[in-house]
Motif scaffolding. Structure first.
Motif, PDB file in Angstrom:
ATOM      1  N   GLN A 193       0.819  -1.209   0.000  1.00  0.00           N
ATOM      2  CA  GLN A 193       0.000   0.000   0.000  1.00  0.00           C
ATOM      3  C   GLN A 193       0.852   1.258   0.000  1.00  0.00           C
ATOM      4  O   GLN A 193       0.512   2.253  -0.656  1.00  0.00           O
ATOM      5  CB  GLN A 193      -0.940  -0.015   1.206  1.00  0.00           C
ATOM      6  N   LEU A 194       1.950   1.250   0.743  1.00  0.00           N
ATOM      7  CA  LEU A 194       2.843   2.412   0.722  1.00  0.00           C
ATOM      8  C   LEU A 194       3.414   2.645  -0.671  1.00  0.00           C
ATOM      9  O   LEU A 194       3.581   3.786  -1.098  1.00  0.00           O
ATOM     10  CB  LEU A 194       3.983   2.208   1.720  1.00  0.00           C
ATOM     11  N   ILE A 195       3.701   1.568  -1.381  1.00  0.00           N
ATOM     12  CA  ILE A 195       4.237   1.689  -2.731  1.00  0.00           C
ATOM     13  C   ILE A 195       3.209   2.292  -3.677  1.00  0.00           C
ATOM     14  O   ILE A 195       3.516   3.169  -4.494  1.00  0.00           O
ATOM     15  CB  ILE A 195       4.710   0.310  -3.239  1.00  0.00           C
ATOM     16  N   LEU A 196       1.945   1.871  -3.559  1.00  0.00           N
ATOM     17  CA  LEU A 196       0.914   2.246  -4.529  1.00  0.00           C
ATOM     18  C   LEU A 196       0.102   3.475  -4.139  1.00  0.00           C
ATOM     19  O   LEU A 196      -0.321   4.247  -5.012  1.00  0.00           O
ATOM     20  CB  LEU A 196      -0.058   1.080  -4.737  1.00  0.00           C
ATOM     21  N   ASP A 197      -0.162   3.646  -2.867  1.00  0.00           N
ATOM     22  CA  ASP A 197      -1.175   4.598  -2.424  1.00  0.00           C
ATOM     23  C   ASP A 197      -0.557   5.883  -1.885  1.00  0.00           C
ATOM     24  O   ASP A 197       0.059   5.877  -0.811  1.00  0.00           O
ATOM     25  CB  ASP A 197      -2.038   3.942  -1.335  1.00  0.00           C
ATOM     26  N   PRO A 198      -0.720   7.013  -2.565  1.00  0.00           N
ATOM     27  CA  PRO A 198      -0.163   8.280  -2.062  1.00  0.00           C
ATOM     28  C   PRO A 198      -0.724   8.680  -0.703  1.00  0.00           C
ATOM     29  O   PRO A 198      -0.013   9.295   0.098  1.00  0.00           O
ATOM     30  CB  PRO A 198      -0.565   9.290  -3.147  1.00  0.00           C
ATOM     31  N   LEU A 199      -1.986   8.341  -0.423  1.00  0.00           N
ATOM     32  CA  LEU A 199      -2.571   8.719   0.861  1.00  0.00           C
ATOM     33  C   LEU A 199      -1.871   8.017   2.026  1.00  0.00           C
ATOM     34  O   LEU A 199      -1.757   8.571   3.122  1.00  0.00           O
ATOM     35  CB  LEU A 199      -4.067   8.394   0.877  1.00  0.00           C
ATOM     36  N   SER A 200      -1.407   6.788   1.802  1.00  0.00           N
ATOM     37  CA  SER A 200      -0.711   6.066   2.863  1.00  0.00           C
ATOM     38  C   SER A 200       0.642   6.678   3.184  1.00  0.00           C
ATOM     39  O   SER A 200       1.229   6.368   4.224  1.00  0.00           O
ATOM     40  CB  SER A 200      -0.507   4.592   2.463  1.00  0.00           C
ATOM     41  N   ARG A 201       1.117   7.541   2.311  1.00  0.00           N
ATOM     42  CA  ARG A 201       2.419   8.176   2.530  1.00  0.00           C
ATOM     43  C   ARG A 201       2.292   9.530   3.222  1.00  0.00           C
ATOM     44  O   ARG A 201       3.301  10.210   3.437  1.00  0.00           O
ATOM     45  CB  ARG A 201       3.158   8.294   1.195  1.00  0.00           C
ATOM     46  N   THR A 202       1.071   9.950   3.549  1.00  0.00           N
ATOM     47  CA  THR A 202       0.874  11.151   4.351  1.00  0.00           C
ATOM     48  C   THR A 202       0.971  10.787   5.830  1.00  0.00           C
ATOM     49  O   THR A 202       0.926   9.607   6.200  1.00  0.00           O
ATOM     50  CB  THR A 202      -0.492  11.785   4.070  1.00  0.00           C
ATOM     51  N   MET A 203       1.068  11.794   6.679  1.00  0.00           N
ATOM     52  CA  MET A 203       1.157  11.529   8.116  1.00  0.00           C
ATOM     53  C   MET A 203      -0.104  10.833   8.619  1.00  0.00           C
ATOM     54  O   MET A 203      -0.042   9.792   9.291  1.00  0.00           O
ATOM     55  CB  MET A 203       1.392  12.839   8.878  1.00  0.00           C
ATOM     56  N   ALA A 204      -1.274  11.386   8.291  1.00  0.00           N
ATOM     57  CA  ALA A 204      -2.533  10.787   8.748  1.00  0.00           C
ATOM     58  C   ALA A 204      -2.761   9.428   8.103  1.00  0.00           C
ATOM     59  O   ALA A 204      -3.222   8.484   8.756  1.00  0.00           O
ATOM     60  CB  ALA A 204      -3.700  11.726   8.436  1.00  0.00           C
ATOM     61  N   GLY A 205      -2.431   9.304   6.823  1.00  0.00           N
ATOM     62  CA  GLY A 205      -2.629   8.040   6.116  1.00  0.00           C
ATOM     63  C   GLY A 205      -1.732   6.936   6.634  1.00  0.00           C
ATOM     64  O   GLY A 205      -2.137   5.768   6.698  1.00  0.00           O
TER      65      GLY A 205
ATOM     66  N   TYR B 128       8.762  17.262   2.183  1.00  0.00           N
ATOM     67  CA  TYR B 128       7.680  16.492   1.557  1.00  0.00           C
ATOM     68  C   TYR B 128       7.010  17.256   0.425  1.00  0.00           C
ATOM     69  O   TYR B 128       6.674  18.435   0.545  1.00  0.00           O
ATOM     70  CB  TYR B 128       6.643  16.129   2.616  1.00  0.00           C
ATOM     71  N   ALA B 129       6.816  16.558  -0.705  1.00  0.00           N
ATOM     72  CA  ALA B 129       6.047  17.074  -1.841  1.00  0.00           C
ATOM     73  C   ALA B 129       5.159  15.929  -2.312  1.00  0.00           C
ATOM     74  O   ALA B 129       5.659  14.871  -2.684  1.00  0.00           O
ATOM     75  CB  ALA B 129       6.975  17.526  -2.960  1.00  0.00           C
ATOM     76  N   PRO B 130       3.834  16.102  -2.269  1.00  0.00           N
ATOM     77  CA  PRO B 130       2.928  14.997  -2.642  1.00  0.00           C
ATOM     78  C   PRO B 130       3.280  14.406  -4.001  1.00  0.00           C
ATOM     79  O   PRO B 130       3.511  15.121  -4.978  1.00  0.00           O
ATOM     80  CB  PRO B 130       1.551  15.672  -2.657  1.00  0.00           C
ATOM     81  N   ASN B 131       3.327  13.076  -4.036  1.00  0.00           N
ATOM     82  CA  ASN B 131       3.666  12.353  -5.259  1.00  0.00           C
ATOM     83  C   ASN B 131       2.506  11.420  -5.597  1.00  0.00           C
ATOM     84  O   ASN B 131       2.268  10.444  -4.881  1.00  0.00           O
ATOM     85  CB  ASN B 131       4.950  11.547  -5.036  1.00  0.00           C
ATOM     86  N   PRO B 132       1.760  11.684  -6.665  1.00  0.00           N
ATOM     87  CA  PRO B 132       0.591  10.862  -6.981  1.00  0.00           C
ATOM     88  C   PRO B 132       0.926   9.509  -7.588  1.00  0.00           C
ATOM     89  O   PRO B 132       0.043   8.666  -7.761  1.00  0.00           O
ATOM     90  CB  PRO B 132      -0.167  11.726  -7.987  1.00  0.00           C
ATOM     91  N   LEU B 133       2.195   9.268  -7.899  1.00  0.00           N
ATOM     92  CA  LEU B 133       2.599   8.041  -8.581  1.00  0.00           C
ATOM     93  C   LEU B 133       3.009   6.962  -7.586  1.00  0.00           C
ATOM     94  O   LEU B 133       3.275   7.227  -6.414  1.00  0.00           O
ATOM     95  CB  LEU B 133       3.763   8.336  -9.526  1.00  0.00           C
TER      96      LEU B 133
END
Length: 543
Positions: A352-364, A479-484
């Motif tokens: 999930q960390l590899i695929l999901d950008p939301l899981s890479r946020t603090m809350a996610g 941190y810079a959001p990465n959608p990929l």
């Protein structure tokens, strides 16, 4: 039982040696029901040194003349030395620490007494309920539903009350599938991959046994998974055991999914170490890191011999396999080993960390740990009973959660802008998983936490970590959001020893807090500079 019954000597004069980079402290040493305290004299710093007794992994005592020495090896890998005046006081304090640091009762542990200012009981426990993630899934597809068939934990004692399952499968079928899976862990949804319309599932092994038993409802459940995905979808079963281990499990009542019984699903074996071999690997690595006199050749030999980085490589490789199956091949993935509470959760959470950008946020990331580790039934109380220094023969201990954190650190090192949290967050999670004033990592399952009333009688770790004063130490200022998706390299040259954890008490090149503060200052100054610059419309035209 009263704590006072276990305290043989209340206080003594002592000197504390905390490591090569820190000055010694001298003062009055006190033992309480949950802590070891050292109060420096009036001429010294007024700060009180405090150690949670639950964090002591092993204790050694020596006496000579009219004094004694106690060496405390802690679960966070610190090694502390106490030089105490008086032989009797030394022996009594050592016995008190041994007794108080190994209490087995959950409800007598410090989280049930911890009442910090500014936090309220019950706060933040509601942050990550299963219903929250289900709402995200429901916005994308109608093929899944939230089942409360496990409301009283009768189907599966290690699952939460509510789980996400195929809409086409009713609760009666879930009950029959649960009886066919070890520990009742029938296949449930772990992650919905919206771009491909595929899913990641987790379970335990099927109980086929030597008679090759079958369960119609279990087979129909996995067929419903494929039917609810995109047309023509297929599935892969990633078994975290070797083919030989799976075959041996069948002789003792376990087994694997027969190809003829589960059309559309293909089984792949990707063995991951767990249990005693993983614990021994951890112990040998810590021993090597603590040897300050060894040669370069000896160090490299021991680092290779402990095989810790090989475990990191295999975990990341298996997670990439699962993620690639969903992202590149549009396949549904079911992950399981034997019990489904260790290496299974390692793979599903990393994928999930590899695929999901939301899981890479603090809350996610906090939600991921809550959903895929705590609520999913990883037995923290058993796995983290001891760290790397215990003299007892390991029974249930295994640093599988630490292996997960190390893999996440590798991701953060290879993709330094893609994770909203930094190394401080990972170190905090490691420390709290072994010994904590918060109740989040207590017990082995949601059922046990309910019986002990953990959610109503202790504070949540997330409420502590999400305080503004803590966030600066935990967040990644770059941190810079990465959608990929982020695909880690697992080549030997790409993986590194996590020095911030394994060497933080013995070889601190610079205190990490100072380095982190410098990065924050640079990022803050940059924001101020950009904010003070005139807009394009107000600036002079460029040539």
């Amino acid at each position: 039982m009263e704590f006072s019954e276990l305290i043989r000597t209340g206080q003594a004069q002592a000197e504390l040696l905390r490591g090569p980079e820190m000055p010694p402290l001298r003062g009055t040493l006190c033992v309480t029901g949950h802590h070891l305290l050292l109060s420096p004299g009036p001429q010294a710093t007024p700060d009180l040194w405090l150690l949670l007794l639950r964090s002591v992994d092993s204790i050694e005592k020596r006496v000579a003349g009219d004094a004694g020495t106690i060496t405390l090896r802690c679960k966070d890998l610190r090694v502390l030395q106490l030089d105490i005046e008086g032989v009797e006081a030394t022996l009594d304090i050592a016995r008190s620490i041994e007794a108080l640091s190994s209490l087995e009762s959950v409800i007598t542990s410090f989280p049930f007494f911890y009442r910090p200012k500014g936090l309220r009981l019950g706060e933040s426990w509601h942050f990550h309920p299963p219903e929250r993630y289900y709402k995200r899934v429901a916005r994308e597809t109608r093929a899944w539903r939230l089942s409360e068939a496990n409301e009283d934990f009768s189907l599966c004692p290690s699952y939460p009350r509510a789980v996400i399952v195929p809409r086409a499968v009713d609760d009666d079928a879930l009950a029959r599938s649960a009886r066919f899976r070890q520990g009742g862990r029938f296949p449930v949804l772990s992650y919905y991959h919206a771009p491909s319309g595929t899913v990641l599932l987790r379970s335990s092994q099927p109980l086929t046994g030597p008679q090759k038993r079958r369960c119609t409802e279990d087979e129909e459940l996995l067929q419903a998974v494929l039917a609810g995905a995109r047309p023509g979808a297929r599935g892969f079963i990633v078994d975290t055991r070797s083919a030989q281990a799976a075959k041996q499990a069948r002789m003792t009542g376990g087994g694997t999914e027969a190809k003829s019984a589960y059309p559309g699903w293909k089984r792949l074996h990707r063995p991951l170490e767990r249990g005693r071999p993983l614990q021994e690997s951890f112990v040998h690595l810590v021993e090597a890191c603590g040897d300050l006199e060894q040669s370069m050749d000896r160090w490299l030999s021991r680092l290779d011999g402990c095989r810790w980085l090989s475990h990191v490589k295999e975990a990341l490789s298996t997670a990439c396999l699962a993620a690639q199956g969903m992202e590149w091949e549009g396949a549904c993935i079911l992950v399981h080993g034997a019990e489904g509470t260790d290496s299974t959760l390692l793979v599903t959470s990393l994928a999930q960390l590899i695929l999901d950008p939301l899981s890479r946020t603090m809350a996610g990331f906090q939600e991921l740990i809550e959903r895929e580790w705590i609520q999913a039934g990883h037995p923290f109380q058993l796995r983290c009973a001891h760290s790397a220094f215990s003299h007892t023969r390991p029974k249930h201990e295994a640093p599988i959660f630490l292996l997960f954190l190390d893999c996440v650190w590798q991701l953060g090192r290879q993709f330094p802008l893609s994770l909203e949290f930094g190394e401080g967050m990972l170190l905090a999670l490691f420390d709290h998983s072994y010994a904590s004033p918060f109740g989040t990592f207590l017990c082995n399952s949601e059922k046990e936490r309910c019986l002990c009333e953990v959610r109503t009688r202790t504070h949540s770790l997330w409420s502590g970590l999400n305080q503004p004063k803590e966030q600066r130490k935990l967040r990644n200022p770059l941190y810079a959001p990465n959608p990929l998706a982020i695909w880690p390299s697992v080549e030997p040259q790409s993986l590194r020893l996590w020095q911030g954890l394994f060497l933080r008490w013995t070889h601190p090149p610079e205190p990490s807090e100072v380095a982190w503060e410098k990065v924050w200052q640079i990022a803050t100054d940059q924001e101020k500079t950009e904010g003070s610059q005139p807009t394009d419309s107000a600036s002079e035209p460029q040539p």
